[in-house]
Design a protein around this motif. Structure first.
Motif, short mmCIF file in Angstrom:
data_model
loop_
_atom_site.label_atom_id
_atom_site.label_comp_id
_atom_site.label_asym_id
_atom_site.label_seq_id
_atom_site.Cartn_x
_atom_site.Cartn_y
_atom_site.Cartn_z
N GLN A 92 -13.15 -1.58 1.49
CA GLN A 92 -11.80 -2.09 1.20
C GLN A 92 -10.77 -2.14 2.00
O GLN A 92 -10.09 -2.92 2.08
CB GLN A 92 -11.46 -0.97 0.08
N ASN A 188 4.09 -8.10 -3.34
CA ASN A 188 3.31 -8.07 -2.12
C ASN A 188 4.05 -8.05 -0.89
O ASN A 188 3.73 -7.07 0.07
CB ASN A 188 2.60 -9.59 -2.29
N GLY A 191 4.97 -4.08 -0.68
CA GLY A 191 3.59 -3.54 -0.31
C GLY A 191 3.48 -3.35 1.14
O GLY A 191 2.98 -2.62 1.76
N VAL A 205 2.41 5.55 -0.51
CA VAL A 205 2.05 5.41 -1.79
C VAL A 205 3.40 5.78 -2.57
O VAL A 205 3.40 5.18 -3.72
CB VAL A 205 1.04 6.47 -2.22
N ASN A 213 2.98 -1.79 -9.34
CA ASN A 213 1.67 -1.39 -9.14
C ASN A 213 1.10 -2.39 -8.50
O ASN A 213 0.07 -1.95 -7.40
CB ASN A 213 0.73 -1.73 -10.63
N GLN A 214 1.35 -3.71 -8.00
CA GLN A 214 0.79 -4.51 -7.19
C GLN A 214 1.38 -4.09 -6.00
O GLN A 214 0.61 -4.24 -4.65
CB GLN A 214 1.34 -5.87 -7.31
N LEU A 216 1.83 -1.04 -4.87
CA LEU A 216 1.16 0.08 -4.52
C LEU A 216 -0.22 -0.29 -4.16
O LEU A 216 -0.88 0.35 -3.15
CB LEU A 216 0.93 1.17 -5.79
N ALA A 217 -1.05 -1.38 -4.62
CA ALA A 217 -2.35 -1.71 -4.18
C ALA A 217 -2.44 -2.21 -2.98
O ALA A 217 -3.22 -1.87 -1.96
CB ALA A 217 -2.70 -2.70 -5.27
N ILE A 218 -1.19 -3.15 -2.65
CA ILE A 218 -1.36 -3.81 -1.15
C ILE A 218 -0.93 -2.64 -0.24
O ILE A 218 -1.57 -2.83 0.85
CB ILE A 218 0.00 -4.89 -1.54
N THR A 220 -1.16 0.73 0.13
CA THR A 220 -2.37 1.53 0.21
C THR A 220 -3.49 0.92 1.05
O THR A 220 -3.85 1.76 2.03
CB THR A 220 -2.77 2.15 -1.13
N THR A 221 -3.69 -0.27 0.69
CA THR A 221 -5.14 -0.84 1.49
C THR A 221 -4.57 -1.01 2.63
O THR A 221 -5.24 -0.98 3.80
CB THR A 221 -5.48 -1.84 0.77
#
Length: 343
Positions: A92, A188, A191, A205, A213-214, A216-218, A220-221
């Protein structure tokens, strides 16, 4: 008679007998130290709180175990970094960092160069300057934790660097979501900005979760992908330290590079987590132990900071960290808002 003998013996040795008040003060200092350490290791408090409690202890109580605390902090720091590797998924992270690899390389290099320049401008000591710069350029406390044992930074230098980074993390956690909404950044965009401009993954985070949520995903990775740069920076630091020692030595002989083995074990832990998923429950426990171990380490490091050491260090490291952070955050926001980089 015994007391008189003690006084005579103390006088013979040139020592002063310890008074009852001194004994009670020492006993209270030990009790407070152990309570603080247990609290930090329990996972109840966050890393910034543990560091703050440690600093408060250092400012108000005479440290009962300075040497033992220093040795434990160095060992626990390295073990915690290794354990944190079990929380990373290489697939990931590599996927998220592939598209922004070039920008990440350029931004980290530029931030390191500018940060060290700011260190010279503010006349910050070399090791503190390097730790603050690496923490800002890569991933905050994790980068400082990884690099500090390699460049032989003192506990005071680590504490000042950590304190600067965590204070700015707290500020970012509060103001970044408001700035994002004010500028109408997409999920996006926010993030990505949080990952590039906020020091620690935990604060990324926290800020991204507030935004969506989006985001957060961007966030974090991308932040985890950026964290991988700890490895090459650590290895380059080790090589530089070895070269510096070789040029400063007057006797002939080969100088060995101090290999940061714990960084290699950190990478191995991340690889195990990625390619042996059947033990995922155990990895979660190890990663959690790494976070709690780092929290306990921050408490130990904080206890080494006192009024005397703070007076010696001064406000200059903090000014260096603030100036570099504002520059990194501002440039990152500009290029993201203009669409020069995206994910």
């Amino acid at each position: 008679m015994d007391f008189a003998f003690c006084r005579a013996d103390a006088g013979y040795r040139g020592l002063k007998p310890m008074s009852d008040t001194s004994r009670m003060t020492t006993l209270h200092g030990k009790n407070i130290f152990f309570i603080g350490l247990l609290l930090a290791a329990s996972g109840i408090v966050s890393p910034p709180v543990a560091l703050a409690v440690g600093i408060l202890f250092g400012f108000t109580v005479e440290h009962p175990f300075p040497a033992e605390s220093s040795s434990l902090a160095k060992l626990l720091l390295q073990l915690s970094v290794i354990a944190l590797g079990f929380g990373m998924n290489l697939k990931q992270v590599i996927h998220a960092g592939r598209s922004g690899f070039l920008y990440t390389a350029i931004s980290i290099t530029a931030a390191m160069a500018v940060g060290l320049l700011f260190g010279k401008v503010f006349r910050v000591a070399g090791k503190s300057s390097f730790l603050i710069t690496a923490g800002t350029a890569i991933c905050g406390g994790s980068a400082i934790a990884a690099i500090a044992p390699i460049n032989n930074a003192s506990e005071e230098e680590i504490s000042v660097s950590m304190g600067t980074v965590f204070l700015l993390n707290s500020v970012a956690l509060l103001i970044f979501p408001a700035i994002g909404h004010g500028l109408h950044l997409s999920q996006n965009q926010f993030g990505l900005w949080a990952a590039l401009a906020i020091h620690d993954t935990s604060s990324v985070v926290g800020a991204a979760a507030k935004y969506g949520n989006q985001a957060l995903a961007i966030g974090t990775t991308v932040k985890l992908a950026r964290a991988l740069w700890i490895v090459p920076v650590s290895l380059l630091t080790a090589a530089f330290m070895a070269r510096h020692r070789s040029t400063s030595e007057t006797t002939q002989g080969s100088v060995k590079i101090k290999i940061p083995w714990f960084i290699l074990f950190f990478c191995l832990a991340a690889a195990v987590n990625t390619y042996l998923p059947q033990f995922v429950s155990a990895y979660g426990i190890l990663s959690h132990l790494g976070r709690t171990g780092l929290t306990a380490t921050l408490f130990l490091i904080g206890t080494s900071l006192s009024k005397r050491t703070l007076q010696q260090v001064g406000i200059r490291p903090f000014l260096q960290g603030v100036a570099l952070w504002i520059l990194v955050a501002g440039i990152s926001l500009f290029v993201i808002d203009r669409g020069y980089i995206s994910i």
